[in-house]
Design a protein around this motif. Structure first.
Motif, PDB file in Angstrom:
ATOM      1  N   LEU A 210       0.830  -1.207   0.000  1.00 44.91           N
ATOM      2  CA  LEU A 210       0.000   0.000   0.000  1.00 44.91           C
ATOM      3  C   LEU A 210       0.864   1.256   0.000  1.00 44.91           C
ATOM      4  O   LEU A 210       0.583   2.219  -0.726  1.00 44.91           O
ATOM      5  CB  LEU A 210      -0.921  -0.018   1.227  1.00 44.91           C
ATOM      6  N   ILE A 211       1.930   1.252   0.796  1.00 41.07           N
ATOM      7  CA  ILE A 211       2.799   2.429   0.887  1.00 41.07           C
ATOM      8  C   ILE A 211       3.403   2.766  -0.474  1.00 41.07           C
ATOM      9  O   ILE A 211       3.550   3.929  -0.832  1.00 41.07           O
ATOM     10  CB  ILE A 211       3.916   2.166   1.915  1.00 41.07           C
ATOM     11  N   GLY A 212       3.719   1.761  -1.224  1.00 36.65           N
ATOM     12  CA  GLY A 212       4.333   1.995  -2.532  1.00 36.65           C
ATOM     13  C   GLY A 212       3.343   2.337  -3.619  1.00 36.65           C
ATOM     14  O   GLY A 212       3.752   2.542  -4.765  1.00 36.65           O
ATOM     15  N   ASN A 213       2.075   2.391  -3.292  1.00 35.67           N
ATOM     16  CA  ASN A 213       1.085   2.635  -4.337  1.00 35.67           C
ATOM     17  C   ASN A 213       0.035   3.654  -3.938  1.00 35.67           C
ATOM     18  O   ASN A 213      -1.079   3.630  -4.456  1.00 35.67           O
ATOM     19  CB  ASN A 213       0.420   1.314  -4.735  1.00 35.67           C
ATOM     20  N   VAL A 214       0.410   4.533  -3.011  1.00 33.55           N
ATOM     21  CA  VAL A 214      -0.507   5.613  -2.658  1.00 33.55           C
ATOM     22  C   VAL A 214      -0.573   6.570  -3.848  1.00 33.55           C
ATOM     23  O   VAL A 214       0.453   7.100  -4.280  1.00 33.55           O
ATOM     24  CB  VAL A 214      -0.015   6.364  -1.408  1.00 33.55           C
ATOM     25  N   PRO A 215      -1.771   6.799  -4.409  1.00 32.37           N
ATOM     26  CA  PRO A 215      -1.842   7.659  -5.593  1.00 32.37           C
ATOM     27  C   PRO A 215      -1.735   9.133  -5.228  1.00 32.37           C
ATOM     28  O   PRO A 215      -1.994   9.534  -4.093  1.00 32.37           O
ATOM     29  CB  PRO A 215      -3.220   7.326  -6.181  1.00 32.37           C
ATOM     30  N   GLY A 216      -1.340   9.920  -6.213  1.00 35.52           N
ATOM     31  CA  GLY A 216      -1.362  11.369  -6.067  1.00 35.52           C
ATOM     32  C   GLY A 216      -0.199  11.978  -5.327  1.00 35.52           C
ATOM     33  O   GLY A 216      -0.262  13.134  -4.933  1.00 35.52           O
ATOM     34  N   LEU A 217       0.892  11.237  -5.119  1.00 34.65           N
ATOM     35  CA  LEU A 217       2.029  11.800  -4.400  1.00 34.65           C
ATOM     36  C   LEU A 217       2.939  12.561  -5.351  1.00 34.65           C
ATOM     37  O   LEU A 217       3.016  12.261  -6.540  1.00 34.65           O
ATOM     38  CB  LEU A 217       2.823  10.681  -3.713  1.00 34.65           C
ATOM     39  N   GLN A 218       3.663  13.544  -4.799  1.00 36.51           N
ATOM     40  CA  GLN A 218       4.649  14.263  -5.581  1.00 36.51           C
ATOM     41  C   GLN A 218       5.859  13.368  -5.842  1.00 36.51           C
ATOM     42  O   GLN A 218       5.982  12.286  -5.262  1.00 36.51           O
ATOM     43  CB  GLN A 218       5.099  15.511  -4.827  1.00 36.51           C
ATOM     44  N   SER A 219       6.768  13.850  -6.653  1.00 37.94           N
ATOM     45  CA  SER A 219       7.877  13.014  -7.106  1.00 37.94           C
ATOM     46  C   SER A 219       8.685  12.393  -5.979  1.00 37.94           C
ATOM     47  O   SER A 219       8.910  11.187  -5.958  1.00 37.94           O
ATOM     48  CB  SER A 219       8.803  13.848  -7.992  1.00 37.94           C
ATOM     49  N   VAL A 220       9.140  13.242  -5.035  1.00 33.78           N
ATOM     50  CA  VAL A 220      10.025  12.721  -3.995  1.00 33.78           C
ATOM     51  C   VAL A 220       9.275  11.756  -3.085  1.00 33.78           C
ATOM     52  O   VAL A 220       9.760  10.657  -2.776  1.00 33.78           O
ATOM     53  CB  VAL A 220      10.640  13.879  -3.172  1.00 33.78           C
ATOM     54  N   ALA A 221       8.081  12.141  -2.659  1.00 27.17           N
ATOM     55  CA  ALA A 221       7.297  11.263  -1.781  1.00 27.17           C
ATOM     56  C   ALA A 221       6.952   9.957  -2.494  1.00 27.17           C
ATOM     57  O   ALA A 221       7.037   8.871  -1.917  1.00 27.17           O
ATOM     58  CB  ALA A 221       6.026  11.971  -1.341  1.00 27.17           C
ATOM     59  N   SER A 222       6.581  10.060  -3.745  1.00 30.30           N
ATOM     60  CA  SER A 222       6.254   8.873  -4.527  1.00 30.30           C
ATOM     61  C   SER A 222       7.474   7.957  -4.642  1.00 30.30           C
ATOM     62  O   SER A 222       7.381   6.740  -4.470  1.00 30.30           O
ATOM     63  CB  SER A 222       5.784   9.310  -5.913  1.00 30.30           C
TER      64      SER A 222
END
Lengths: 251, 496
Positions: free
Chosen positions: B206-218
């Motif tokens: 889940l942590i690796g697939n949270v949608p809508g994150l900015q580049s660094v957070a993603s």
């Protein structure tokens, strides 16, 4: 009821099989068949067999022994084996040849709890996520004056999606670090970047590709498979136009 | 759910049979559902057998796809598909297909044997297998068609992550429900790793697939997720299975429960830190580099503790047992995992991280850990479990031993040359920056690109040999399941 019938009833298996198993157990332990049958019929423990010479397939731990702190050991009495069939032999359509007596489960000793394990594991998961993901993802001090967030056009933003979908980040970074090896690639990438950071730098870094190459045709030729670049497959002309716009605006 | 004292216990019967068709038929209840829904039937060990069978197919397919990805990395125009697409496709098959299903099979196998209680929700697990196969195959097709989101490791679109997440929750549901009704007082080390792996699996995904994150957070989420998935689920559960297999196969008690405890908690402490460590000197707070380097050291501590524990378990009897492929696979797998985690930990330090970050070095570490260490640990479990699951044994101990040697040599060789190629690239980038040899476009850096290419080419040769070895392991397990020599089987029966 005889011991044989009693043991068969207790174990729920045919008398013939019980008798054969009792004979095998008696032979292995040096006791008599009657003793073994009496133990089985009365619910007692049959004489233990000596340790097996060769390792048998896994089974239950001996019921009379307290559980070891380590993994359970194979049974003290190995199951009776029959000669293995040749791999090429078609399966025989016969009944089960031997059924070893069922050993009732034994719950011995203190029942260990799972609470500490679950709490510790979950706690470390939460801690790891917070320290490695959540806190570093928060805006950093100084972001308001240091920016690498580019004002991409709508077309370029569509191209960024194409860039992601095609997996360009598997070979190209868009990340210029403050280290010697990245000198000359362009301005250092900051925390608020809106480019695709990427995972490997098998090809050149593309963070500032728009400032290094402005020839749209040159980029198009590369995307078409010129040089050492793999050809893009399945992209429409609009996709390619958007992708080129994203690369050109990456300055 | 029944209280533990009211739950029927599970006991093992050993039967000597000439084939699996001799086994007593499972009495079909009246009106039993036929067709696909019959998969939901809860015959003991049915889930373990089916998951093992399916995972074997995915191991073979994944090994071939991973080889294709490496080939596309070295020869970008060789295949009609780029490395950027082949890589996530191969990882979907390898990690979601083989690793999740294969280790789930292991969990379903050991739970009733170590808890003395029947496996709970076995019907759910059987139905989940269908979903898992569909999710894996569908995911590969989606990525190939360009619907991916480009995020590590699977690149699956967010709406496809939802069914994946549901599938990944099944091992945890089954494990916790079964453990809740256990009859055995002792919680064995195997179960520690199973509990940790099964509970971490869906959360890390889940942590690796949270949608809508900015580049660094993603990016950080992706790296943390991948590292957690590989280390706690992949390496952790595989190690837990080794803690079951090695004492069984060697007829020796586990050397040290305390060392196993060190192995577990060190693994959990150090699991995710090789991820953020790859972003050294990049965006993100400076302290992340330091904490990644320090906590990342816990990972090799874990693998060394576990490998030592397994070796000490077999140690006194090694001269007698060294020809047993199950033990050789378990020990070799644990050893390769040590090498992979040591390499990852070293790369977590800034001086090394800026050199090998974003290079083929990390491909080498992944190859060594997953296709080397975890494959061998999985093979050890499969070879040990198959006789008890289906009444068949591996066709040839010598052939299995040969496979262990080939997997060890080829994955070691592939990883070594990929790591060297990564170091060549890293040194080359630094050297080019000093000498002004950076090209504006094309290869990027003169001088060292040729050496890195040669090294990746050598790695590719080893990888080709290795793919055949992996196919051999897959075939060995498949043939043992379907046509191995008949042997004594262990069946689970309810003691009600």
């Amino acid at each position: 009821m005889s011991d044989l019938a009693g043991a068969a009833a207790a174990m729920g298996v045919p008398e013939a099989l019980v008798k054969r198993s009792a004979e095998a157990r008696a032979k292995a332990t040096g006791s008599t068949v009657d003793e073994v049958l009496a133990a089985w019929a009365g619910g007692g423990t049959a004489p233990a067999a000596p340790a097996p010479a060769s390792t048998p397939p896994a089974s239950t731990p001996p019921p009379s022994a307290p559980p070891s702190p380590a993994e359970p050991l194979p049974p003290a009495s190995p199951p009776v084996e029959v000669p293995a069939a040749d791999a090429t032999t078609p399966p025989a359509a016969g009944p089960v040849e031997e059924v070893a007596p069922r050993v009732p489960p034994v719950l011995v000793g203190r029942r260990e709890g799972l609470g500490v394990l679950l709490a510790g594991s979950t706690g470390l998961l939460i801690l790891s996520v917070m320290l490695a993901f959540l806190v570093p993802s928060l805006p950093q001090a100084g972001d308001e004056v240091r920016t690498s967030n580019r004002a991409f056009s709508t077309q370029a933003l569509a191209g960024r999606t194409v860039y992601s979908q095609q997996g360009c980040g598997a070979c190209h970074t868009q990340l210029i670090r403050n280290v010697v090896s990245d000198i000359g690639l362009g301005p250092v990438t900051l925390d608020d970047t809106n480019q695709i950071i990427g995972y490997r730098r098998i090809g050149p870094d593309l963070a500032a590709i728009g400032s290094r190459i402005e020839d749209t045709q040159a980029i198009a030729r590369l995307l078409a498979g010129e040089g050492n670049h793999p050809p893009t497959v399945g992209l429409t002309d609009q996709d390619l136009t958007n992708l080129i716009a994203y690369l050109r605006e990456s300055k | 759910m029944l209280p533990a004292d009211q739950c029927p216990a599970i006991v093992k019967q050993t039967v000597a049979t000439t084939s699996t068709s001799d086994l007593p038929a499972d009495p079909a209840p009246e009106g039993r559902t036929r067709g696909l829904l019959s998969l939901a039937g809860a015959k003991p060990d049915s889930a373990a057998t089916r998951y093992l069978f399916a995972s074997t197919a995915f191991l073979g397919l994944g090994a071939v796809l991973w080889l294709a990805a490496l080939a596309a990395m070295r020869f970008p125009r060789l295949l009609p598909m780029s490395y950027g697409l082949l890589r996530p496709m191969s990882l979907i098959v390898l990690l979601l297909g083989w690793l999740v299903l294969g280790l789930s099979a292991g969990i379903f196998y050991v739970l009733p044997r170590l808890t003395g209680a029947p496996l709970r929700a076995e019907g759910l697990a059987n139905l989940g297998l269908l979903g898992a196969a569909g999710v894996v195959i569908g995911g590969v097709v989606l990525v190939a068609l360009g619907f991916g989101d480009g995020r590590e490791p699977f690149s699956l679109p967010w709406w496809w992550d939802i069914p994946v997440l549901a599938i990944l929750g099944i091992p945890g549901v089954v494990a916790l429900a079964s453990l809740g009704q256990r009859r055995e007082g002792v919680v064995y080390p195997t179960l520690w790793f199973v509990v940790a792996g099964a509970t971490w699996l869906p959360v890390t995904y889940l942590i690796g697939n949270v949608p809508g994150l900015q580049s660094v957070a993603s990016h950080l989420g992706d790296l943390v997720s991948t590292a957690g998935l590989l280390h706690v689920w992949g390496l952790g559960v595989a190690t837990g299975l080794a803690y079951y297999v090695v004492p069984k196969a060697s007829d020796q008690p586990l050397a040290s429960r305390q060392l196993a405890r060190v192995g577990l908690w060190s693994l959990l402490f150090g699991a995710v830190w090789s991820g953020p460590g790859q972003l050294v000197a990049g965006p993100g707070p400076e302290w992340l580099t330091g904490i990644s380097a320090v906590l990342g050291l816990a990972l090799p501590v874990a693998t060394i503790a576990n490998a030592t524990n397994l070796a000490m378990t077999v140690g006194p009897e090694w001269s007698r047992l060294r020809h047993r492929p199950i033990l050789a696979a378990a020990l070799a797998g644990a050893g390769l995992a040590v090498l992979a985690t040591v390499a990852a930990a070293i790369a977590g330090f800034r001086s090394a991280g800026v050199l090998v970050g974003f290079t083929a070095f990390w491909e080498g570490v992944f190859h060594l850990l997953v296709l080397g260490g975890i494959v061998l640990l999985f093979a050890a479990f499969a070879w040990q479990a198959i006789p008890n699951l289906v009444g068949r044994m591996i066709s040839s101990d010598s052939a299995a031993g040969g496979l262990v040697r080939r997997v060890t040599i080829t994955t070691g060789g592939t990883a070594l040359f990929l790591i060297l190629a990564g170091m060549a690239s890293g040194f080359g980038w630094s050297g080019a920056a000093y000498t002004g040899l950076i090209e504006n476009f094309g290869e990027g850096w003169q001088g060292t690109a040729g050496l890195a290419r040669v090294l990746v080419g050598v790695a590719l040769i080893f990888a080709l040999w290795g793919a055949m070895a992996h196919l051999g392991v897959s075939t060995s397990i498949y043939r043992s399941l379907t046509s191995g020599r008949a042997t004594v089987q262990e069946i689970l029966v309810r003691d009600e």
